[in-house]
Design an enzyme around this catalytic site. Structure first.
Site, PDB file in Angstrom:
ATOM      1  N   SER A 268      -6.703  -1.588   6.651  1.00 48.43           N
ATOM      2  CA  SER A 268      -6.038  -0.393   6.663  1.00 48.43           C
ATOM      3  C   SER A 268      -6.825   0.744   6.699  1.00 48.43           C
ATOM      4  O   SER A 268      -8.217   0.857   6.367  1.00 48.43           O
ATOM      5  CB  SER A 268      -5.511  -0.489   5.080  1.00 48.43           C
ATOM      6  OG  SER A 268      -5.014   0.737   4.684  1.00 48.43           O
TER       7      SER A 268
ATOM      8  N   GLU B  18      -6.545   3.291   4.665  1.00 45.85           N
ATOM      9  CA  GLU B  18      -7.107   3.738   3.566  1.00 45.85           C
ATOM     10  C   GLU B  18      -8.577   3.207   3.365  1.00 45.85           C
ATOM     11  O   GLU B  18      -9.266   4.048   2.415  1.00 45.85           O
ATOM     12  CB  GLU B  18      -6.264   3.044   2.505  1.00 45.85           C
ATOM     13  CG  GLU B  18      -4.927   3.130   2.614  1.00 45.85           C
ATOM     14  CD  GLU B  18      -4.649   4.615   1.774  1.00 45.85           C
ATOM     15  OE1 GLU B  18      -5.261   5.118   0.880  1.00 45.85           O
ATOM     16  OE2 GLU B  18      -4.027   5.495   2.392  1.00 45.85           O
TER      17      GLU B  18
ATOM     18  N   TYR C  27      -6.891  -0.739  -4.223  1.00 49.38           N
ATOM     19  CA  TYR C  27      -6.556  -1.217  -3.098  1.00 49.38           C
ATOM     20  C   TYR C  27      -7.239  -1.110  -1.861  1.00 49.38           C
ATOM     21  O   TYR C  27      -7.708  -2.198  -0.955  1.00 49.38           O
ATOM     22  CB  TYR C  27      -4.998  -0.544  -2.424  1.00 49.38           C
ATOM     23  CG  TYR C  27      -4.430  -0.831  -1.235  1.00 49.38           C
ATOM     24  CD1 TYR C  27      -3.978  -1.952  -1.011  1.00 49.38           C
ATOM     25  CD2 TYR C  27      -4.640  -0.082  -0.070  1.00 49.38           C
ATOM     26  CE1 TYR C  27      -3.335  -2.253   0.352  1.00 49.38           C
ATOM     27  CE2 TYR C  27      -4.274  -0.184   1.235  1.00 49.38           C
ATOM     28  CZ  TYR C  27      -3.379  -1.328   1.361  1.00 49.38           C
ATOM     29  OH  TYR C  27      -3.069  -1.641   2.641  1.00 49.38           O
TER      30      TYR C  27
HETATM   31  P1  NDP Z   1       4.658  -5.052   2.347  1.00 49.61           P
HETATM   32  O1  NDP Z   1       4.511  -4.429   1.174  1.00 49.61           O
HETATM   33  O2  NDP Z   1       6.180  -4.703   2.992  1.00 49.61           O
HETATM   34  O3  NDP Z   1       5.036  -6.719   2.275  1.00 49.61           O
HETATM   35  C1  NDP Z   1       3.640  -7.335   1.760  1.00 49.61           C
HETATM   36  C2  NDP Z   1       4.118  -8.766   1.711  1.00 49.61           C
HETATM   37  O4  NDP Z   1       3.225  -9.573   1.224  1.00 49.61           O
HETATM   38  C3  NDP Z   1       5.306  -9.359   1.256  1.00 49.61           C
HETATM   39  O5  NDP Z   1       6.155 -10.246   1.963  1.00 49.61           O
HETATM   40  C4  NDP Z   1       5.153  -9.840  -0.143  1.00 49.61           C
HETATM   41  O6  NDP Z   1       5.821 -10.949  -0.465  1.00 49.61           O
HETATM   42  C5  NDP Z   1       3.797 -10.394   0.462  1.00 49.61           C
HETATM   43  N1  NDP Z   1       2.883 -10.902  -0.907  1.00 49.61           N
HETATM   44  C6  NDP Z   1       2.550 -10.281  -2.037  1.00 49.61           C
HETATM   45  N2  NDP Z   1       1.736 -10.756  -2.770  1.00 49.61           N
HETATM   46  C7  NDP Z   1       1.830 -12.171  -2.278  1.00 49.61           C
HETATM   47  C8  NDP Z   1       1.179 -13.319  -2.622  1.00 49.61           C
HETATM   48  N3  NDP Z   1       0.269 -13.587  -3.850  1.00 49.61           N
HETATM   49  N4  NDP Z   1       1.212 -14.471  -2.096  1.00 49.61           N
HETATM   50  C9  NDP Z   1       2.143 -14.484  -0.810  1.00 49.61           C
HETATM   51  N5  NDP Z   1       2.353 -13.195  -0.498  1.00 49.61           N
HETATM   52  C10 NDP Z   1       2.530 -12.212  -1.033  1.00 49.61           C
HETATM   53  O7  NDP Z   1       3.776  -4.447   3.392  1.00 49.61           O
HETATM   54  P2  NDP Z   1       3.851  -4.191   4.852  1.00 49.61           P
HETATM   55  O8  NDP Z   1       4.509  -5.057   5.721  1.00 49.61           O
HETATM   56  O9  NDP Z   1       3.905  -2.677   5.028  1.00 49.61           O
HETATM   57  O10 NDP Z   1       2.381  -4.316   5.450  1.00 49.61           O
HETATM   58  C11 NDP Z   1       1.708  -5.501   5.887  1.00 49.61           C
HETATM   59  C12 NDP Z   1       0.362  -5.538   5.755  1.00 49.61           C
HETATM   60  O11 NDP Z   1      -0.583  -4.254   6.500  1.00 49.61           O
HETATM   61  C13 NDP Z   1      -0.210  -5.395   4.361  1.00 49.61           C
HETATM   62  O12 NDP Z   1      -1.169  -6.146   3.959  1.00 49.61           O
HETATM   63  C14 NDP Z   1      -0.635  -4.041   3.956  1.00 49.61           C
HETATM   64  O13 NDP Z   1      -1.515  -3.676   3.126  1.00 49.61           O
HETATM   65  C15 NDP Z   1      -1.006  -3.812   5.372  1.00 49.61           C
HETATM   66  N6  NDP Z   1      -1.232  -2.403   5.830  1.00 49.61           N
HETATM   67  C16 NDP Z   1       0.020  -1.872   5.864  1.00 49.61           C
HETATM   68  C17 NDP Z   1       0.264  -0.558   6.218  1.00 49.61           C
HETATM   69  C18 NDP Z   1       1.388   0.283   6.655  1.00 49.61           C
HETATM   70  O14 NDP Z   1       1.454   1.424   6.745  1.00 49.61           O
HETATM   71  N7  NDP Z   1       2.572  -0.404   6.362  1.00 49.61           N
HETATM   72  C19 NDP Z   1      -1.056   0.285   6.912  1.00 49.61           C
HETATM   73  C20 NDP Z   1      -2.223  -0.711   7.182  1.00 49.61           C
HETATM   74  C21 NDP Z   1      -2.102  -1.980   6.319  1.00 49.61           C
HETATM   75  P3  NDP Z   1       7.125 -10.417  -1.684  1.00 49.61           P
HETATM   76  O15 NDP Z   1       8.303 -10.214  -0.617  1.00 49.61           O
HETATM   77  O16 NDP Z   1       7.454 -11.607  -2.280  1.00 49.61           O
HETATM   78  O17 NDP Z   1       6.988  -9.219  -2.369  1.00 49.61           O
HETATM   79  P1  GDP Z   2      -0.669   5.434   1.319  1.00 50.57           P
HETATM   80  O1  GDP Z   2      -1.167   6.169   2.480  1.00 50.57           O
HETATM   81  O2  GDP Z   2      -0.795   3.960   1.565  1.00 50.57           O
HETATM   82  O3  GDP Z   2      -0.933   5.680   0.029  1.00 50.57           O
HETATM   83  O4  GDP Z   2       1.023   5.729   1.521  1.00 50.57           O
HETATM   84  P2  GDP Z   2       2.177   6.386   0.593  1.00 50.57           P
HETATM   85  O5  GDP Z   2       3.470   6.244   1.570  1.00 50.57           O
HETATM   86  O6  GDP Z   2       2.238   5.622  -0.556  1.00 50.57           O
HETATM   87  O7  GDP Z   2       1.436   7.638   0.134  1.00 50.57           O
HETATM   88  C1  GDP Z   2       1.251   8.585   1.436  1.00 50.57           C
HETATM   89  C2  GDP Z   2       0.698  10.003   0.698  1.00 50.57           C
HETATM   90  O8  GDP Z   2       1.596  10.605   0.484  1.00 50.57           O
HETATM   91  C3  GDP Z   2      -0.426   9.890  -0.276  1.00 50.57           C
HETATM   92  O9  GDP Z   2      -1.289  10.875  -0.059  1.00 50.57           O
HETATM   93  C4  GDP Z   2       0.407  10.280  -1.610  1.00 50.57           C
HETATM   94  O10 GDP Z   2      -0.343  10.791  -2.603  1.00 50.57           O
HETATM   95  C5  GDP Z   2       1.519  11.218  -0.968  1.00 50.57           C
HETATM   96  N1  GDP Z   2       2.642  11.169  -1.777  1.00 50.57           N
HETATM   97  C6  GDP Z   2       3.161  12.540  -2.265  1.00 50.57           C
HETATM   98  N2  GDP Z   2       4.124  12.414  -3.193  1.00 50.57           N
HETATM   99  C7  GDP Z   2       4.375  11.164  -3.205  1.00 50.57           C
HETATM  100  C8  GDP Z   2       5.365  10.051  -3.893  1.00 50.57           C
HETATM  101  O11 GDP Z   2       6.106  10.737  -4.379  1.00 50.57           O
HETATM  102  N3  GDP Z   2       5.360   8.877  -3.535  1.00 50.57           N
HETATM  103  C9  GDP Z   2       4.369   8.310  -2.652  1.00 50.57           C
HETATM  104  N4  GDP Z   2       4.224   6.837  -2.515  1.00 50.57           N
HETATM  105  N5  GDP Z   2       3.347   9.133  -1.894  1.00 50.57           N
HETATM  106  C10 GDP Z   2       3.419  10.455  -2.531  1.00 50.57           C
END
Ligand code: NDP
Ligand code: GDP
Length: 326
Positions: free
Chosen positions: A127, A129, A151
């Site tokens: 990520s 992040e 995270y």
């Molecule tokens: P989501 O939060 O939508 O999905 C997370 C998934 O992980 C879900 O299927 C969840 O299952 C599963 N999960 C959580 N805990 C466990 C566990 N203990 N064992 C097995 N499965 C588990 O994430 P995204 O699809 O948005 O992102 C995919 C990956 O990419 C993540 O690792 C995220 O951190 C990373 N990422 C995402 C970004 C983004 O902008 N979306 C940016 C950079 C990295 P359940 O449905 O049961 O909760």
């Molecule tokens: P992140 O980049 O993985 O933390 O994704 P988020 O979508 O959760 O947050 C993106 C940015 O939006 C961060 O800098 C947050 O502080 C900002 N932010 C501002 N208001 C909110 C809010 O109400 N909810 C979330 N989730 N983020 C917020």
């Protein structure tokens, strides 16, 4: 038929990646963690119409024995580790769980690959992040890391352990450093979906205001559908590696509000209210990626603009709420 195993298959990216791999002729298997609310578990796969075409196997990233069993059963050619406790804000409330799933969970999966299926190609969902407190221009694969949340610290462990297994055991293990990517399937706790859902509810008279945190934060937002293509491309390379995946354009939360509310003919300033509950103990102020390497080596380019992304998300939320109101 190549076989892919996806952890996190029920999440946003898991659903889009499943659809992509099925289209490419893969047999798709997913790790499913047990939930008492099983009726909502497949909602995203259902949305994309692929729920009946993937096979779900019980397991949990924190339970190595379940990963060994699933690896043995599936014998995958490609393993995509998308599972994580993925919400930054929640990681301050549950730092240890975040470490166990997001950091050590990745290590568990790498162990299962190393022991059972070392020839499989491995993708780690890293990520932006991890860059955290950035200085200077756009971030690329050589930018130093300064994680700002439990995270991000956990993702950094997972990133380095992936690199380490590549260097130590010769695994074809790649790490995609993906910048924020969104879609109608994004969890509603994340800022983009919170805004598009809020704008839709206010348009339909279901709410008047939207409480928000830091509006000045800037992110490089792309579409999940484009980003899962980059994951797949990484595993098709002869050599594994690390790749930044981003659009190169950074916008503020405020600008995202403007675009989403304007799409439904509203002025965001009349509805967005500041609520300190949504501020974070430490903030990542700005992220902007430089995906030159992904473009040159993978031939990857994003296909969706920020405006198109916002429009697609707002329209989907309007549809969802209208359907519920019927
Ligand atoms: P989501 O939060 O939508 O999905 C997370 C998934 O992980 C879900 O299927 C969840 O299952 C599963 N999960 C959580 N805990 C466990 C566990 N203990 N064992 C097995 N499965 C588990 O994430 P995204 O699809 O948005 O992102 C995919 C990956 O990419 C993540 O690792 C995220 O951190 C990373 N990422 C995402 C970004 C983004 O902008 N979306 C940016 C950079 C990295 P359940 O449905 O049961 O909760
Ligand atoms: P992140 O980049 O993985 O933390 O994704 P988020 O979508 O959760 O947050 C993106 C940015 O939006 C961060 O800098 C947050 O502080 C900002 N932010 C501002 N208001 C909110 C809010 O109400 N909810 C979330 N989730 N983020 C917020």
């Amino acid at each position: 038929m190549p076989r892919a195993l996806i952890t996190g298959i029920t999440g946003q990216d898991g659903a889009y990646l499943s659809a992509l791999l099925l289209e490419k002729g893969y047999e798709v298997f997913g790790l499913l963690r047990r939930s008492a609310s099983s009726e909502v578990v497949g909602a995203r796969l259902h949305w994309l119409g692929v729920q009946d075409r993937v096979r779900l196997l019980d397991g949990n990233l924190m339970d190595l024995s379940s990963l060994l069993r699933v690896m043995e059963e599936v014998q995958p050619d490609e393993v995509y580790n998308l599972a994580a406790q993925s919400f930054v804000k929640a990681s301050w409330q549950q730092p240890l769980l975040t470490g166990q799933v997001t950091a050590l969970g990745a290590n568990n999966l790498l162990e299962a690959v190393r022991l059972i299926r070392p020839q499989a190609r491995f993708y780690q969902a890293s990520s932006s992040e991890m860059f955290g407190k950035v200085e200077g221009g756009a971030q690329n694969e050589r930018t130093p890391f300064h994680p700002r949340s439990p995270y991000a610290v956990s993702k950094l462990y997972a990133h380095w352990i992936t690199v380490n297994y590549r260097e130590s055991f010769g695994l074809h293990a790649s790490s995609g450093i993906l910048f924020n990517h969104e879609s109608p399937l994004r969890g509603v706790e994340f800022v983009t979906r919170k805004i598009t859902d809020g704008a839709a509810r206010i348009r339909l008279g279901l709410a008047q205001t939207l409480p928000m945190g830091n509006l000045e934060a800037r992110r490089d937002w792309g579409h999940a559908r484009d980003y899962v293509r980059a994951m797949w491309l990484m595993l098709q390379q002869p050599e594994p590696g690390d790749f930044v995946v981003a659009t190169g354009r950074s916008a503020s939360v405020r600008e995202f509000c403007e675009l989403a509310f304007a799409h439904v003919g509203l002025d965001w300033r009349r509805h967005v209210v500041l609520d300190p509950a949504f501020l974070r103990p430490a903030e990542v102020d700005v992220l902007q990626g430089d995906a030159t390497r992904a473009r040159e080596v993978l031939g990857w380019r994003p296909e969706t603009s920020l405006e198109e992304l916002v429009a697609e998300m707002v329209e989907a939320d309007l549809r969802r709420h209208r359907d519920r109101m019927r």
